[in-house]
Write a protein that holds these residues in place. Sequence first.
Motif, PDB file in Angstrom:
ATOM      1  N   ALA A  61       8.361-125.246  17.692  1.00 28.30           N
ATOM      2  CA  ALA A  61       8.115-126.408  16.899  1.00 28.30           C
ATOM      3  C   ALA A  61       8.821-127.879  17.604  1.00 28.30           C
ATOM      4  O   ALA A  61       8.169-128.791  17.637  1.00 28.30           O
ATOM      5  CB  ALA A  61       8.479-126.331  15.377  1.00 28.30           C
ATOM      6  N   VAL A  62       9.928-127.698  17.968  1.00 28.04           N
ATOM      7  CA  VAL A  62      10.508-128.741  18.736  1.00 28.04           C
ATOM      8  C   VAL A  62       9.969-129.181  20.077  1.00 28.04           C
ATOM      9  O   VAL A  62       9.652-130.188  20.297  1.00 28.04           O
ATOM     10  CB  VAL A  62      12.133-128.539  18.817  1.00 28.04           C
ATOM     11  CG1 VAL A  62      12.661-129.815  19.523  1.00 28.04           C
ATOM     12  CG2 VAL A  62      12.778-128.432  17.592  1.00 28.04           C
ATOM     13  N   GLY A  63       9.764-127.767  20.746  1.00 25.63           N
ATOM     14  CA  GLY A  63       9.248-128.221  22.069  1.00 25.63           C
ATOM     15  C   GLY A  63       7.743-128.640  22.227  1.00 25.63           C
ATOM     16  O   GLY A  63       7.324-129.641  22.845  1.00 25.63           O
ATOM     17  N   ILE A  64       7.070-127.884  21.734  1.00 27.06           N
ATOM     18  CA  ILE A  64       5.509-128.128  21.498  1.00 27.06           C
ATOM     19  C   ILE A  64       5.352-129.218  20.855  1.00 27.06           C
ATOM     20  O   ILE A  64       4.484-130.127  20.972  1.00 27.06           O
ATOM     21  CB  ILE A  64       4.787-126.834  20.949  1.00 27.06           C
ATOM     22  CG1 ILE A  64       4.874-125.603  21.880  1.00 27.06           C
ATOM     23  CG2 ILE A  64       3.384-127.213  20.890  1.00 27.06           C
ATOM     24  CD1 ILE A  64       4.649-124.284  21.377  1.00 27.06           C
ATOM     25  N   GLY A  65       5.963-129.462  19.580  1.00 24.15           N
ATOM     26  CA  GLY A  65       5.605-130.769  18.639  1.00 24.15           C
ATOM     27  C   GLY A  65       6.166-131.962  19.520  1.00 24.15           C
ATOM     28  O   GLY A  65       5.148-132.764  19.205  1.00 24.15           O
ATOM     29  N   THR A  66       6.957-131.690  20.205  1.00 28.21           N
ATOM     30  CA  THR A  66       7.656-133.153  20.591  1.00 28.21           C
ATOM     31  C   THR A  66       6.321-133.572  21.929  1.00 28.21           C
ATOM     32  O   THR A  66       5.988-134.758  21.865  1.00 28.21           O
ATOM     33  CB  THR A  66       8.850-132.935  21.491  1.00 28.21           C
ATOM     34  OG1 THR A  66      10.017-132.763  20.509  1.00 28.21           O
ATOM     35  CG2 THR A  66       9.191-134.144  22.362  1.00 28.21           C
ATOM     36  N   LEU A  67       5.823-132.536  22.486  1.00 26.45           N
ATOM     37  CA  LEU A  67       4.848-132.803  23.411  1.00 26.45           C
ATOM     38  C   LEU A  67       3.696-133.286  23.187  1.00 26.45           C
ATOM     39  O   LEU A  67       2.954-134.311  23.510  1.00 26.45           O
ATOM     40  CB  LEU A  67       4.653-131.718  24.548  1.00 26.45           C
ATOM     41  CG  LEU A  67       6.037-131.386  25.291  1.00 26.45           C
ATOM     42  CD1 LEU A  67       5.831-129.815  25.799  1.00 26.45           C
ATOM     43  CD2 LEU A  67       6.096-132.586  26.709  1.00 26.45           C
ATOM     44  N   LEU A  68       3.230-132.868  22.084  1.00 28.98           N
ATOM     45  CA  LEU A  68       2.056-132.937  21.085  1.00 28.98           C
ATOM     46  C   LEU A  68       2.109-134.323  20.814  1.00 28.98           C
ATOM     47  O   LEU A  68       1.059-135.091  20.627  1.00 28.98           O
ATOM     48  CB  LEU A  68       1.711-132.128  20.179  1.00 28.98           C
ATOM     49  CG  LEU A  68       1.382-130.451  20.773  1.00 28.98           C
ATOM     50  CD1 LEU A  68       1.129-129.736  19.589  1.00 28.98           C
ATOM     51  CD2 LEU A  68      -0.051-130.713  21.556  1.00 28.98           C
ATOM     52  N   ALA A  69       3.068-134.638  20.137  1.00 25.08           N
ATOM     53  CA  ALA A  69       3.355-136.013  19.451  1.00 25.08           C
ATOM     54  C   ALA A  69       3.258-137.093  20.469  1.00 25.08           C
ATOM     55  O   ALA A  69       2.919-138.289  20.088  1.00 25.08           O
ATOM     56  CB  ALA A  69       4.855-136.273  18.762  1.00 25.08           C
ATOM     57  N   GLU A  70       3.682-136.898  21.727  1.00 24.79           N
ATOM     58  CA  GLU A  70       3.467-137.641  22.925  1.00 24.79           C
ATOM     59  C   GLU A  70       2.174-137.722  23.433  1.00 24.79           C
ATOM     60  O   GLU A  70       2.151-138.353  24.629  1.00 24.79           O
ATOM     61  CB  GLU A  70       4.482-137.322  23.938  1.00 24.79           C
ATOM     62  CG  GLU A  70       6.133-137.719  23.417  1.00 24.79           C
ATOM     63  CD  GLU A  70       7.030-137.290  24.508  1.00 24.79           C
ATOM     64  OE1 GLU A  70       6.808-136.694  25.592  1.00 24.79           O
ATOM     65  OE2 GLU A  70       8.413-137.097  24.167  1.00 24.79           O
TER      66      GLU A  70
END
Length: 351
Positions: free
Chosen positions: A213-222
């Motif tokens: 959630a942290v890794g994938i979510g951070t990238l998707l949010a960017e």
Amino acid sequence: MRKKTKVIKLGNLKIGGDNPITVQSMTNTDTRDIEATINQIKLLESAGCEIIRVAVVDEEAAKSIRFIKDKIKIPLIADIHFDYRLAILSMENGADGIRINPGNIGKAVYVKKVIDAAKMHDVAIRIGVNSGSLEKELKSKYGVSAKAMVESALKYQQFFEDNGFENMKFSLKASNVMMTIEAYREFSKRSDYPLHLGVTEAGTFFSGTIKSAVGIGTLLAEGIGDTLRVSLTADPLEEVRVGFEILKALGLRERGVDIISCPTCGRCEINLVELAEKVEKALVVFDKKISVAVMGCPVNGPGEAREADYGIAGGRGVGIIFKKGKVVKKVKEEDLLDEFLKILNEDLQYK
């Protein structure tokens, strides 16, 4: 804003550009066990899985793809390690895509044979770069780092383009979340190919979900990412569920049920944790966008969750089922889940 990447073709799916970010998983059956593999893929399809990957460990597994493909609806990717001949055999037997790390395929001439077969069969290739399998010269120069991963991926991109192949996407995974984020960020700046997101060897359901959630979510949010897989030491169904929850939390996809549940407190008179988990598991196959509240207090539950489409609450042996805050049925506590699912199935026309 999502980065506009090249559009590639994977079976009946288009990936990249403005196409939806898709959720992928991988079977944990023996691919040679055709029936078990088909059954698992069908279950994953019902949960929303949009791309499936299978392990190809030998010729029998590669040849099994033909029979598996005939019974499933979603694109199938063959996971290949070391033996380029298995990649070619998988494509000959109908794989829509293959996943390879060119570094462990060996000689450039072998990789070239894979490329030629992919062009012949109109197959997509995911080039997977992992921190644990970097080339010796890059590890010597940069250590195990995001920079080494990016340089490796760019080198492969150039090789594939030089051989006339562009129907590809990339992944740059590490078990270290921050290294993963850094690698994807830098590669995204330097390449327009679609990116498959993931944190490799993320861990158990609990720790792996958080890391992903942290890794994938951070990238998707960017705005980075076109496909994703949440890699968990768990049932592949959980990977699909978590993947969609990450996308839903960011407002990127709206598939399936949104579960609302209250935290436990001293007023709770029902095993709320167990009930919420059972509801969530039962509703994983529901693809319609609805919200469901699971509350621990039959007095305040309907009012506190009045915005939910459906809800349940219970305590002291009594359960209630409500719609938009209004009670529609009272039942015995032990019948609550069954009666609730019956109402949902009738309303949404599921069988």
